[in-house]
Design a protein around this motif. Sequence first.
Motif, mmCIF file in Angstrom:
data_model
loop_
_atom_site.group_PDB
_atom_site.id
_atom_site.type_symbol
_atom_site.label_atom_id
_atom_site.label_comp_id
_atom_site.label_asym_id
_atom_site.label_seq_id
_atom_site.Cartn_x
_atom_site.Cartn_y
_atom_site.Cartn_z
ATOM 1 N N TRP A 1 0.818 -1.212 0.000
ATOM 2 C CA TRP A 1 0.000 0.000 0.000
ATOM 3 C C TRP A 1 0.858 1.271 0.000
ATOM 4 C CZ3 TRP A 1 -5.220 -0.623 -0.445
ATOM 5 C CH2 TRP A 1 -5.752 -1.875 -0.145
ATOM 6 N N SER A 2 2.147 1.159 -0.288
ATOM 7 C CA SER A 2 3.022 2.327 -0.188
ATOM 8 C C SER A 2 2.559 3.434 -1.135
ATOM 9 C CB SER A 2 4.471 1.946 -0.483
ATOM 10 O OG SER A 2 4.588 1.361 -1.764
ATOM 11 N N LEU A 3 2.682 4.670 -0.664
ATOM 12 C CA LEU A 3 2.182 5.813 -1.423
ATOM 13 C C LEU A 3 2.958 6.013 -2.716
ATOM 14 C CD1 LEU A 3 -0.127 7.828 -0.863
ATOM 15 C CD2 LEU A 3 1.593 9.416 0.026
ATOM 16 N N ASP A 4 4.272 5.758 -2.682
ATOM 17 C CA ASP A 4 5.123 6.035 -3.833
ATOM 18 C C ASP A 4 5.307 4.846 -4.762
ATOM 19 O OD1 ASP A 4 6.441 8.881 -3.377
ATOM 20 O OD2 ASP A 4 6.329 7.900 -1.428
ATOM 21 N N ASP A 5 4.835 3.663 -4.352
ATOM 22 C CA ASP A 5 5.077 2.492 -5.181
ATOM 23 C C ASP A 5 3.940 1.481 -5.106
ATOM 24 O OD1 ASP A 5 6.471 1.050 -7.022
ATOM 25 O OD2 ASP A 5 8.039 0.350 -5.666
ATOM 26 N N GLY A 6 2.798 1.885 -4.588
ATOM 27 C CA GLY A 6 1.623 1.033 -4.549
ATOM 28 C C GLY A 6 0.557 1.559 -5.501
ATOM 29 N N PRO A 7 -0.698 1.207 -5.272
ATOM 30 C CA PRO A 7 -1.759 1.636 -6.203
ATOM 31 C C PRO A 7 -1.886 3.145 -6.316
ATOM 32 C CG PRO A 7 -2.679 0.656 -4.191
ATOM 33 C CD PRO A 7 -1.228 0.361 -4.184
ATOM 34 N N ALA A 8 -1.623 3.877 -5.228
ATOM 35 C CA ALA A 8 -1.745 5.337 -5.288
ATOM 36 C C ALA A 8 -0.818 5.930 -6.339
ATOM 37 C CB ALA A 8 -1.441 5.944 -3.915
ATOM 38 N N SER A 9 0.384 5.366 -6.498
ATOM 39 C CA SER A 9 1.391 5.943 -7.403
ATOM 40 C C SER A 9 0.972 5.867 -8.865
ATOM 41 C CB SER A 9 2.733 5.246 -7.204
ATOM 42 O OG SER A 9 2.691 3.899 -7.660
ATOM 43 N N VAL A 10 0.052 4.966 -9.182
ATOM 44 C CA VAL A 10 -0.381 4.815 -10.572
ATOM 45 C C VAL A 10 -1.152 6.052 -11.042
ATOM 46 C CG1 VAL A 10 -1.802 3.441 -12.147
ATOM 47 C CG2 VAL A 10 -0.447 2.311 -10.364
ATOM 48 N N ILE A 11 -1.823 6.733 -10.116
ATOM 49 C CA ILE A 11 -2.694 7.849 -10.513
ATOM 50 C C ILE A 11 -1.874 9.047 -10.991
ATOM 51 C CG2 ILE A 11 -4.636 9.312 -9.846
ATOM 52 C CD1 ILE A 11 -5.257 7.168 -7.670
ATOM 53 N N PRO A 12 -0.919 9.585 -10.193
ATOM 54 C CA PRO A 12 -0.095 10.665 -10.750
ATOM 55 C C PRO A 12 0.712 10.217 -11.960
ATOM 56 C CG PRO A 12 0.745 9.947 -8.605
ATOM 57 C CD PRO A 12 -0.596 9.324 -8.780
ATOM 58 N N ALA A 13 1.069 8.926 -12.026
ATOM 59 C CA ALA A 13 1.778 8.429 -13.212
ATOM 60 C C ALA A 13 0.921 8.606 -14.457
ATOM 61 C CB ALA A 13 2.146 6.958 -13.019
ATOM 62 N N ALA A 14 -0.348 8.215 -14.377
ATOM 63 C CA ALA A 14 -1.250 8.354 -15.523
ATOM 64 C C ALA A 14 -1.484 9.822 -15.865
ATOM 65 C CB ALA A 14 -2.578 7.663 -15.233
ATOM 66 N N LEU A 15 -1.645 10.669 -14.840
ATOM 67 C CA LEU A 15 -1.955 12.077 -15.082
ATOM 68 C C LEU A 15 -0.753 12.839 -15.631
ATOM 69 C CD1 LEU A 15 -4.198 12.888 -11.980
ATOM 70 C CD2 LEU A 15 -4.877 12.161 -14.279
ATOM 71 N N SER A 16 0.439 12.564 -15.106
ATOM 72 C CA SER A 16 1.621 13.253 -15.630
ATOM 73 C C SER A 16 1.903 12.819 -17.057
ATOM 74 C CB SER A 16 2.836 12.994 -14.725
ATOM 75 O OG SER A 16 3.124 11.621 -14.626
ATOM 76 N N LEU A 17 1.673 11.529 -17.347
ATOM 77 C CA LEU A 17 1.846 11.068 -18.718
ATOM 78 C C LEU A 17 0.811 11.716 -19.632
ATOM 79 C CD1 LEU A 17 3.971 9.125 -19.817
ATOM 80 C CD2 LEU A 17 2.259 7.326 -19.782
ATOM 81 N N ALA A 18 -0.416 11.879 -19.119
ATOM 82 C CA ALA A 18 -1.454 12.554 -19.898
ATOM 83 C C ALA A 18 -1.042 13.970 -20.264
ATOM 84 C CB ALA A 18 -2.761 12.578 -19.103
ATOM 85 N N MET A 19 -0.420 14.683 -19.316
ATOM 86 C CA MET A 19 0.023 16.058 -19.576
ATOM 87 C C MET A 19 1.312 16.109 -20.389
ATOM 88 S SD MET A 19 -2.432 17.787 -18.409
ATOM 89 C CE MET A 19 -1.781 19.463 -18.537
ATOM 90 N N SER A 20 1.879 14.934 -20.685
ATOM 91 C CA SER A 20 3.030 14.841 -21.574
ATOM 92 C C SER A 20 2.630 14.348 -22.953
ATOM 93 C CB SER A 20 4.083 13.891 -20.981
ATOM 94 O OG SER A 20 4.479 14.294 -19.694
ATOM 95 N N GLY A 21 1.319 14.140 -23.159
ATOM 96 C CA GLY A 21 0.830 13.799 -24.484
ATOM 97 C C GLY A 21 0.507 12.345 -24.718
ATOM 98 N N HIS A 22 0.565 11.500 -23.667
ATOM 99 C CA HIS A 22 0.228 10.085 -23.844
ATOM 100 C C HIS A 22 -0.996 9.771 -23.009
ATOM 101 C CE1 HIS A 22 0.514 5.855 -24.609
ATOM 102 N NE2 HIS A 22 1.677 5.963 -25.215
ATOM 103 N N GLY A 23 -2.117 9.476 -23.662
ATOM 104 C CA GLY A 23 -3.403 9.410 -22.978
ATOM 105 C C GLY A 23 -3.949 8.036 -22.693
ATOM 106 N N LEU A 24 -3.157 6.962 -22.894
ATOM 107 C CA LEU A 24 -3.628 5.595 -22.630
ATOM 108 C C LEU A 24 -2.707 4.932 -21.616
ATOM 109 C CD1 LEU A 24 -4.508 4.408 -26.252
ATOM 110 C CD2 LEU A 24 -6.074 5.217 -24.483
ATOM 111 N N HIS A 25 -3.269 4.483 -20.506
ATOM 112 C CA HIS A 25 -2.451 4.025 -19.377
ATOM 113 C C HIS A 25 -3.239 3.021 -18.552
ATOM 114 C CE1 HIS A 25 -0.218 4.483 -15.496
ATOM 115 N NE2 HIS A 25 0.796 4.789 -16.279
#
Length: 682
Positions: A481-505
């Motif tokens: 459940w770690s904040l930086d490497d568990g399920p929570a970390s997937v959300i900013p990963a998807a959003l930062s990638l979205a703001m970098s131009g990649h919208g499928l995650h």
Amino acid sequence: MEVIVDSLQHNLSGLELTPLDNGFLLTYQQRIILRHTVQAPCLWVGGGEADIEMFRGNFNIKDRLNEKIALTDTVITRQPEGWTVHFSRGESLGTTLVITTDEQGRLKITLQNDDKTHNRIWLRLAAKSEDHIYGCGEQFSYFDLRGKPFPLWTSEQGVGRNKQTYVTWLADCKENAGGDYYWTFFPQPTFVSTQKYYCHVDNSCYMNFDFSHPDYHELALWEDNATLRFECADSYINLLEKLTALLGRQPELPDWVYDGVTLGIQGGTEVCQQKLDVMRNGGVKVNGIWAQDWSGIRMTSFGKRVMWNWKWNSDLYPQLDARIQQWNSQGVQFLAYINPYVASDRDLCEEASKRGYLTKDANGGDYHVEFGEFYGGVVDLTNPEAYDWFKGGIKKNLIELGCGGWMADFGEYLPTDTYLYNGVSAEIMHNAWPALWAKCNYEALQETGKLGEILFFMRAGYTHSQKYSVMMWAGDQNVDWSLDDGPASVIPAALSLAMSGHGLHHSDIGGYTTLFDMKRTKELLLRWCDFSAFTPMMRTHEGNRPGDNWQFDSDAETIAHFARMTTVFTTLKPYIKQAVAQNAQTGLPVMRPLFLHYEDDAHTYTLKYQYLFGRDLLVAPVYEENVDTWSLYLPQDSWINIWTGDTHQGGEITIDAPIGQPPVFYRANSEWAALFGSLRHI
């Protein structure tokens, strides 16, 4: 001494250079981009030698810096399409900066150091203290990047990724694998400012984007030249459309992706059949079997690894070709696994070596990388013949076999001391390598007419992965459940990638990395399944130590949970397809930060653990254990709880959030309201 030549009050596509006392101001469509004075210069140059050590995809990077010189003096010359600014310091050689617009009207800034020994550049872009910054590829710990430096180098994402945690300390002690907040498979020298402009750097060298100063952003590049591009827009949606026009967009997903979960299974043909039967008999919607060990198994102390010899292992998977056809007739795809390296003790590596298709060491021999108790050769994708040979292997061994897709893994491991066919330094090619690997897979589909039918998904990326990587996954999260490497970390990963131009995650349901007494719990798997039902793809993974982890078929209750949540996912198919189509057409991501649609709500700019799924669904996954209520933020709108039908108008709320009812809301006036409302009866 400042010397100014010719009139500078010239407007070109919103571009203006204005003289200051002892300096100048560059503005682009009313945004200040560069502010330079003798007292506060915007440009430094220097010389350095990179000291880069790689161990199993983890990098220790230092710079032996010889000098760093502030270039204070400028000579500005008006050109037909912009300006040339020559920076210098006294009699020292300097740097030529060219300001112009490209053929699409973007601001283009190019820099070239006069002295080739000056292979370092530091450029300071003007900033405002209230700016928020997003992007820089896939960032797992932070979404708003303001206040921190972000080194940009593709690598393993690290285990734990927080230097204050015990797991990260253990990983560092064992293999220097603990990582840090900025470690990522997919860095990218692109950021979006809340001044509604993006900045993209064309280079692929090691960079460090530092957003910690209130008045400027400092971009450091380990190269003697740089090209930067900027565009502005009146909304973030339009800005992402412009950014993806530059970098590329993903095509629409194959239709079968929306028809259920892709089950990660290992162990052979009959194991796949048995687990498929159990899940389908339990009511689970299954769209595919992903068997990463299709090419065989190698057991290591880390756990069960794949045999890196990219052809069907008929001993482990007897009659696979016939079984694939049978599964396809039942609406079930078979997905495999491949990466751009070949195991040193297997025949594909021997063939690549005989053909001269591997990267070289300093003595001209084949370079072999240690991957964790085995070695692999690096297929030299800069060699056109090697590239076509490997692409041909994808066509023959995966596509002709009948695979509906595969994981195109790795791409981060290009060592900087290897030698490439194209003659470019491996230090410069390292970041570009994942996009080249993506291009190889993309062309295999394109040339066989399978684009849009077959899916491959990747973890590594860089600039132009948007154009070639049809789906990303978040890599190797911990089964905790770690904040930086568990399920929570997937959300900013998807959003930062979205703001970098990649919208499928998407991500491995339940995570992957199983080390240091971690064991995936039933609760973690079920919560992750809840989250995954509101992403573009559902896919499970056993993890590197399957026997230590709770699996999708571990008990009847888990199977029933997957049955219900896959039904939720498949019911949403027309809605998700529409969002994916928007991404393909305009670059509007499927998983979106709230401020894309609620620009005037200041609070939305700080949210990194909730997102909009398409336009009309707001998702706030539960990422803590042993809780049954959850607090979240709703922007001002009329929102309906998808499970209860309760209406909320916005603000901070706390709701009941039992397993199976992740916090999800839909807009009351959505055209999809009837579809969303039907989920209450599943």
